[in-house]
Design a protein around this motif. Structure first.
Motif, PDB file in Angstrom:
ATOM      1  N   UNK A  98       0.866  -1.168   0.000  1.00  0.00           N
ATOM      2  CA  UNK A  98       0.000   0.000   0.000  1.00  0.00           C
ATOM      3  C   UNK A  98       0.909   1.225   0.000  1.00  0.00           C
ATOM      4  N   UNK A  99       0.565   2.219  -0.794  1.00  0.00           N
ATOM      5  CA  UNK A  99       1.403   3.416  -0.875  1.00  0.00           C
ATOM      6  C   UNK A  99       1.024   4.425   0.205  1.00  0.00           C
ATOM      7  N   UNK A 100       1.944   5.329   0.553  1.00  0.00           N
ATOM      8  CA  UNK A 100       1.681   6.310   1.613  1.00  0.00           C
ATOM      9  C   UNK A 100       0.405   7.107   1.364  1.00  0.00           C
ATOM     10  N   UNK A 101      -0.418   7.227   2.397  1.00  0.00           N
ATOM     11  CA  UNK A 101      -1.631   8.033   2.320  1.00  0.00           C
ATOM     12  C   UNK A 101      -2.774   7.419   1.556  1.00  0.00           C
ATOM     13  N   UNK A 102      -2.646   6.163   1.144  1.00  0.00           N
ATOM     14  CA  UNK A 102      -3.672   5.542   0.300  1.00  0.00           C
ATOM     15  C   UNK A 102      -5.011   5.421   1.024  1.00  0.00           C
ATOM     16  N   UNK A 103      -5.007   4.969   2.270  1.00  0.00           N
ATOM     17  CA  UNK A 103      -6.268   4.764   2.976  1.00  0.00           C
ATOM     18  C   UNK A 103      -7.009   6.087   3.181  1.00  0.00           C
ATOM     19  N   UNK A 104      -6.283   7.139   3.516  1.00  0.00           N
ATOM     20  CA  UNK A 104      -6.915   8.454   3.696  1.00  0.00           C
ATOM     21  C   UNK A 104      -7.530   8.943   2.387  1.00  0.00           C
ATOM     22  N   UNK A 105      -6.816   8.742   1.294  1.00  0.00           N
ATOM     23  CA  UNK A 105      -7.323   9.157  -0.016  1.00  0.00           C
ATOM     24  C   UNK A 105      -8.602   8.399  -0.374  1.00  0.00           C
ATOM     25  N   UNK A 106      -8.590   7.099  -0.174  1.00  0.00           N
ATOM     26  CA  UNK A 106      -9.738   6.271  -0.537  1.00  0.00           C
ATOM     27  C   UNK A 106     -10.947   6.619   0.328  1.00  0.00           C
ATOM     28  N   UNK A 134       6.524   3.746 -13.000  1.00  0.00           N
ATOM     29  CA  UNK A 134       5.100   4.029 -13.085  1.00  0.00           C
ATOM     30  C   UNK A 134       4.457   3.068 -14.080  1.00  0.00           C
ATOM     31  N   UNK A 135       3.310   2.484 -13.702  1.00  0.00           N
ATOM     32  CA  UNK A 135       2.566   1.651 -14.622  1.00  0.00           C
ATOM     33  C   UNK A 135       1.825   2.489 -15.651  1.00  0.00           C
ATOM     34  N   UNK A 136       1.282   1.814 -16.657  1.00  0.00           N
ATOM     35  CA  UNK A 136       0.548   2.502 -17.720  1.00  0.00           C
ATOM     36  C   UNK A 136      -0.679   3.203 -17.153  1.00  0.00           C
ATOM     37  N   UNK A 137      -0.975   4.437 -17.576  1.00  0.00           N
ATOM     38  CA  UNK A 137      -2.161   5.140 -17.098  1.00  0.00           C
ATOM     39  C   UNK A 137      -3.443   4.428 -17.519  1.00  0.00           C
ATOM     40  N   UNK A 138      -4.408   4.342 -16.605  1.00  0.00           N
ATOM     41  CA  UNK A 138      -5.691   3.696 -16.926  1.00  0.00           C
ATOM     42  C   UNK A 138      -6.876   4.592 -16.552  1.00  0.00           C
ATOM     43  N   UNK A 139      -6.646   5.882 -16.475  1.00  0.00           N
ATOM     44  CA  UNK A 139      -7.740   6.811 -16.178  1.00  0.00           C
ATOM     45  C   UNK A 139      -8.883   6.609 -17.170  1.00  0.00           C
ATOM     46  N   UNK A 140     -10.116   6.566 -16.657  1.00  0.00           N
ATOM     47  CA  UNK A 140     -11.283   6.436 -17.518  1.00  0.00           C
ATOM     48  C   UNK A 140     -11.517   5.047 -18.067  1.00  0.00           C
ATOM     49  N   UNK A 141     -10.871   4.030 -17.486  1.00  0.00           N
ATOM     50  CA  UNK A 141     -11.042   2.666 -17.974  1.00  0.00           C
ATOM     51  C   UNK A 141     -12.489   2.227 -17.796  1.00  0.00           C
ATOM     52  N   UNK A 142     -13.176   1.980 -18.902  1.00  0.00           N
ATOM     53  CA  UNK A 142     -14.591   1.643 -18.867  1.00  0.00           C
ATOM     54  C   UNK A 142     -14.805   0.139 -18.839  1.00  0.00           C
ATOM     55  N   UNK A 143     -16.047  -0.287 -18.626  1.00  0.00           N
ATOM     56  CA  UNK A 143     -16.387  -1.710 -18.687  1.00  0.00           C
ATOM     57  C   UNK A 143     -15.960  -2.312 -20.021  1.00  0.00           C
ATOM     58  N   UNK A 196      -8.372   7.986  -9.250  1.00  0.00           N
ATOM     59  CA  UNK A 196      -7.648   9.045  -8.567  1.00  0.00           C
ATOM     60  C   UNK A 196      -6.223   9.105  -9.090  1.00  0.00           C
ATOM     61  N   UNK A 197      -5.673  10.301  -9.164  1.00  0.00           N
ATOM     62  CA  UNK A 197      -4.314  10.439  -9.701  1.00  0.00           C
ATOM     63  C   UNK A 197      -3.245  10.095  -8.668  1.00  0.00           C
ATOM     64  N   UNK A 198      -3.645   9.794  -7.447  1.00  0.00           N
ATOM     65  CA  UNK A 198      -2.694   9.341  -6.436  1.00  0.00           C
ATOM     66  C   UNK A 198      -2.502   7.832  -6.582  1.00  0.00           C
ATOM     67  N   UNK A 199      -1.291   7.385  -6.777  1.00  0.00           N
ATOM     68  CA  UNK A 199      -1.036   5.948  -6.889  1.00  0.00           C
ATOM     69  C   UNK A 199      -1.245   5.278  -5.539  1.00  0.00           C
ATOM     70  N   UNK A 200      -2.173   4.333  -5.509  1.00  0.00           N
ATOM     71  CA  UNK A 200      -2.603   3.743  -4.242  1.00  0.00           C
ATOM     72  C   UNK A 200      -1.795   2.514  -3.838  1.00  0.00           C
ATOM     73  N   UNK A 201      -1.148   1.861  -4.791  1.00  0.00           N
ATOM     74  CA  UNK A 201      -0.425   0.634  -4.481  1.00  0.00           C
ATOM     75  C   UNK A 201       0.822   0.491  -5.331  1.00  0.00           C
ATOM     76  N   UNK A 202       1.682  -0.436  -4.902  1.00  0.00           N
ATOM     77  CA  UNK A 202       2.928  -0.700  -5.619  1.00  0.00           C
ATOM     78  C   UNK A 202       3.086  -2.198  -5.824  1.00  0.00           C
ATOM     79  N   UNK A 203       3.413  -2.581  -7.030  1.00  0.00           N
ATOM     80  CA  UNK A 203       3.579  -3.969  -7.437  1.00  0.00           C
ATOM     81  C   UNK A 203       5.054  -4.354  -7.373  1.00  0.00           C
ATOM     82  N   UNK A 204       5.348  -5.457  -6.695  1.00  0.00           N
ATOM     83  CA  UNK A 204       6.741  -5.890  -6.572  1.00  0.00           C
ATOM     84  C   UNK A 204       7.134  -6.729  -7.792  1.00  0.00           C
TER      85      UNK A 204
END
Length: 304
Positions: A98-106, A134-143, A196-204
């Motif tokens: 979990x990235x810093x501040x993620x829970x507060x943001x969510x 940084x992973x690929x941007x997925x803003x607006x990812x629809x069904x 949200x533009x704040x990255x909430x998690x990090x993949x190892x």
């Protein structure tokens, strides 16, 4: 007379098996958000290493433990979801963060918006090489983006209301590469999401991950997941193919071309600024946030 608004509780469901080298870092990233209103559901597939001892060291976290053989990641995840009690759910793999501040943001987004799930782009890290990406941007990812083509939600960056949880049937238990794709296709279908533009998690990034171990199964699993979802929503194969043809230009423009332009812009900015912002993030991530590989207990300076 003042009234207080209850802070939504968060359940973090962690499927684990022999996660000893990484689990402490994962749990520390949760604990550092603050332990109030947070539960961890650790679903252990009868590990033979020190996974359970590491979990026991995190006494400030409310940890529900299930330790028994399972049929794989999805089986473990769904066991954990059935006992999770939080208002909001996060599926976190035992080696991700979990990235810093993620829970507060969510919590803030859920409080201020009528949505069913919150998601973000992700970060990725390679501890052996001290890489931070940084992973690929997925803003607006629809069904339809998600279903007709392959543009994935990042599991460590998706938080959803427990009330919308949907379970997959036994046929999905054999998945090893596209478990997350199958699960989130079902979960988010016709639900309201907010990016949200704040990255909430990090993949190892590490050796021995499922995508490498089971690479020979990728094509077959991918097609299987598509079929499972077509059956779920009642879409025939010809309709699926027609929908892909019609939707393709719109998908490519929004989820391929624009993200590439965005990434190119970021690269130019990094050159112009001598990459100072990313360097600061990397230094903070490795010196202040990530517990080193092999750690077995919480930091002495834990903030909860």
């Amino acid at each position: 007379m003042s009234s207080s608004v209850a802070v939504p509780s968060i359940s973090v469901v962690i499927p684990a098996y022999n996660a000893g080298p990484y689990l402490a870092a994962t749990l520390q990233s949760i604990l550092s958000q603050g332990a109030d209103g947070v539960e961890v559901v650790l679903v252990d597939g009868k590990s033979s290493d020190n996974t359970l001892a590491i979990a026991a060291a995190f006494s400030k976290l409310a940890i529900k433990l299930i330790s028994e053989p399972d049929r794989g990641q999805l089986d473990a995840l769904q066991k954990g979801l059935r006992v999770a009690s939080g208002d909001i759910i996060l599926w976190l793999n035992a080696d991700d963060l979990v990235m810093p501040g993620a829970f507060a943001e969510v919590r803030s987004i859920f409080a201020e918006n009528d949505v069913d799930f919150v998601y973000s782009d992700d970060a990725a890290f390679d501890e052996e090489r001290r890489g931070y990406y940084y992973g690929a941007p997925i803003r607006g990812l629809s069904d339809l983006d998600h279903f007709l083509f392959y543009r994935q939600l990042y599991s460590e960056c998706v938080y959803w209301k427990r009330s919308i949880t949907r379970y997959l049937s036994n046929e999905a238990y054999e998945l090893r590469v596209y478990t997350d794709y199958a699960f989130f296709l079902r979960l988010r279908w016709r639900r309201r999401g907010r990016w949200t533009n704040k990255r909430l998690g990090a993949f190892r990034i590490r050796e021995g991950q499922a995508s490498a171990q089971f690479s020979a199964r990728k094509r077959q699993e991918y097609l299987s997941v598509k079929k499972m979802h077509r059956d779920y929503i009642g879409m025939s194969w010809p309709t699926f193919v027609l929908a892909q043809l019609i939707y393709w230009p719109w998908f490519v423009t929004r989820q391929r071309m624009l993200p590439q332009l965005e990434r190119a812009g970021r690269r130019i900015l990094r050159v112009l600024t001598h990459d100072r912002k990313r360097s600061r993030e990397t230094d903070y991530f490795y010196s202040k946030w990530l517990l080193p590989k092999g750690s077995t207990s919480p930091r002495n300076d834990e903030r909860a």
